[in-house]
Design a protein around this motif. Structure first.
Motif, PDB file in Angstrom:
ATOM      1  N   ARG A 280      -4.159  46.449  34.192  1.00 56.07           N
ATOM      2  CA  ARG A 280      -3.870  46.621  32.764  1.00 56.07           C
ATOM      3  C   ARG A 280      -4.697  45.639  31.946  1.00 56.07           C
ATOM      4  O   ARG A 280      -4.795  44.461  32.246  1.00 56.07           O
ATOM      5  N   GLY A 281      -5.304  46.156  30.887  1.00 57.60           N
ATOM      6  CA  GLY A 281      -6.149  45.332  30.033  1.00 57.60           C
ATOM      7  C   GLY A 281      -7.607  45.318  30.457  1.00 57.60           C
ATOM      8  O   GLY A 281      -8.470  44.901  29.685  1.00 57.60           O
ATOM      9  N   ARG A 282      -7.893  45.760  31.682  1.00 61.90           N
ATOM     10  CA  ARG A 282      -9.275  45.801  32.170  1.00 61.90           C
ATOM     11  C   ARG A 282      -9.752  47.234  32.405  1.00 61.90           C
ATOM     12  O   ARG A 282     -10.948  47.520  32.241  1.00 61.90           O
ATOM     13  N   PHE A 283      -8.863  48.110  32.817  1.00 64.19           N
ATOM     14  CA  PHE A 283      -9.211  49.494  33.117  1.00 64.19           C
ATOM     15  C   PHE A 283      -8.637  50.401  32.038  1.00 64.19           C
ATOM     16  O   PHE A 283      -7.546  50.151  31.509  1.00 64.19           O
ATOM     17  N   THR A 284      -9.368  51.485  31.764  1.00 63.40           N
ATOM     18  CA  THR A 284      -8.907  52.470  30.788  1.00 63.40           C
ATOM     19  C   THR A 284      -9.126  53.866  31.342  1.00 63.40           C
ATOM     20  O   THR A 284     -10.236  54.191  31.776  1.00 63.40           O
ATOM     21  N   VAL A 285      -8.071  54.669  31.313  1.00 64.45           N
ATOM     22  CA  VAL A 285      -8.180  56.052  31.769  1.00 64.45           C
ATOM     23  C   VAL A 285      -8.288  56.956  30.545  1.00 64.45           C
ATOM     24  O   VAL A 285      -7.619  56.730  29.535  1.00 64.45           O
ATOM     25  N   SER A 286      -9.150  57.947  30.640  1.00 66.31           N
ATOM     26  CA  SER A 286      -9.331  58.876  29.532  1.00 66.31           C
ATOM     27  C   SER A 286      -9.671  60.249  30.080  1.00 66.31           C
ATOM     28  O   SER A 286      -9.990  60.403  31.267  1.00 66.31           O
ATOM     29  N   ARG A 287      -9.604  61.257  29.203  1.00 70.20           N
ATOM     30  CA  ARG A 287      -9.874  62.631  29.614  1.00 70.20           C
ATOM     31  C   ARG A 287     -10.856  63.290  28.655  1.00 70.20           C
ATOM     32  O   ARG A 287     -10.881  62.968  27.469  1.00 70.20           O
ATOM     33  N   ASP A 288     -11.620  64.210  29.195  1.00 67.52           N
ATOM     34  CA  ASP A 288     -12.392  65.148  28.388  1.00 67.52           C
ATOM     35  C   ASP A 288     -11.975  66.536  28.868  1.00 67.52           C
ATOM     36  O   ASP A 288     -12.489  67.045  29.867  1.00 67.52           O
ATOM     37  N   ASN A 289     -11.014  67.127  28.164  1.00 69.64           N
ATOM     38  CA  ASN A 289     -10.474  68.398  28.628  1.00 69.64           C
ATOM     39  C   ASN A 289     -11.518  69.510  28.588  1.00 69.64           C
ATOM     40  O   ASN A 289     -11.467  70.449  29.389  1.00 69.64           O
ATOM     41  N   GLY A 290     -12.456  69.408  27.667  1.00 65.43           N
ATOM     42  CA  GLY A 290     -13.504  70.411  27.608  1.00 65.43           C
ATOM     43  C   GLY A 290     -14.368  70.435  28.854  1.00 65.43           C
ATOM     44  O   GLY A 290     -14.921  71.461  29.227  1.00 65.43           O
ATOM     45  N   LYS A 291     -14.472  69.296  29.496  1.00 68.46           N
ATOM     46  CA  LYS A 291     -15.262  69.174  30.717  1.00 68.46           C
ATOM     47  C   LYS A 291     -14.382  69.133  31.963  1.00 68.46           C
ATOM     48  O   LYS A 291     -14.896  68.972  33.074  1.00 68.46           O
ATOM     49  N   ASN A 292     -13.070  69.243  31.783  1.00 68.72           N
ATOM     50  CA  ASN A 292     -12.137  69.132  32.910  1.00 68.72           C
ATOM     51  C   ASN A 292     -12.403  67.870  33.727  1.00 68.72           C
ATOM     52  O   ASN A 292     -12.446  67.899  34.966  1.00 68.72           O
ATOM     53  N   THR A 293     -12.593  66.790  33.038  1.00 63.59           N
ATOM     54  CA  THR A 293     -12.965  65.535  33.693  1.00 63.59           C
ATOM     55  C   THR A 293     -12.069  64.399  33.210  1.00 63.59           C
ATOM     56  O   THR A 293     -11.756  64.309  32.024  1.00 63.59           O
TER      57      THR A 293
END
Length: 126
Positions: free
Chosen positions: A65-78
């Motif tokens: 926490r504070g170092r890693f970030t999770v994110s999504r690009d639904n258009g790319k299914n990634t």
């Protein structure tokens, strides 16, 4: 069925950054929760982050926490995992996983996930 393919691993010096990607193909409609796990040699697989589709909800282990970030690009299914301030304890094989169902309950429990990628190696060393 859902297929997951991770990429972006590699070797980096302490303090460096990497961004992992997890590309999904196939039927992802019933998998709202995407998780990231890692496994170091001789250790159990550890849930480190997760993201729930359709919301801004994200989940992190204390170790990242504070170092890693999770994110999504639904258009790319990634799904992405941005990793900053890496240290040698972050070394391991990193996996993405998808969980059937509408929630991220038990997001950090490997047994709660139904689909897994093959993993990508992250090595942090000077």
């Amino acid at each position: 069925q859902l297929q997951l393919v991770e990429s972006g691993g590699g070797a980096v010096q302490p303090g460096g950054s990497l961004r992992l990607s997890c590309a999904a193909s196939g039927d992802s409609g019933s998998t709202a929760c995407m998780g990231w796990f890692r496994q170091a040699p001789g250790k159990e697989r550890e849930g480190i982050a997760a993201s729930r589709n359709g919301s801004a909800l994200t989940y992190y282990a204390d170790s990242v926490r504070g170092r890693f970030t999770v994110s999504r690009d639904n258009g790319k299914n990634t799904v992405y995992l941005q990793m900053n301030s890496l240290n040698p304890e972050d070394t391991g094989l990193y996996y993405c996983a998808a969980k059937l169902g509408p929630t991220c309950s038990n997001w950090n429990v490997a047994g709660a996930y139904h689909f897994w990628g093959q993993g990508t190696q992250v090595t942090v060393s000077s």
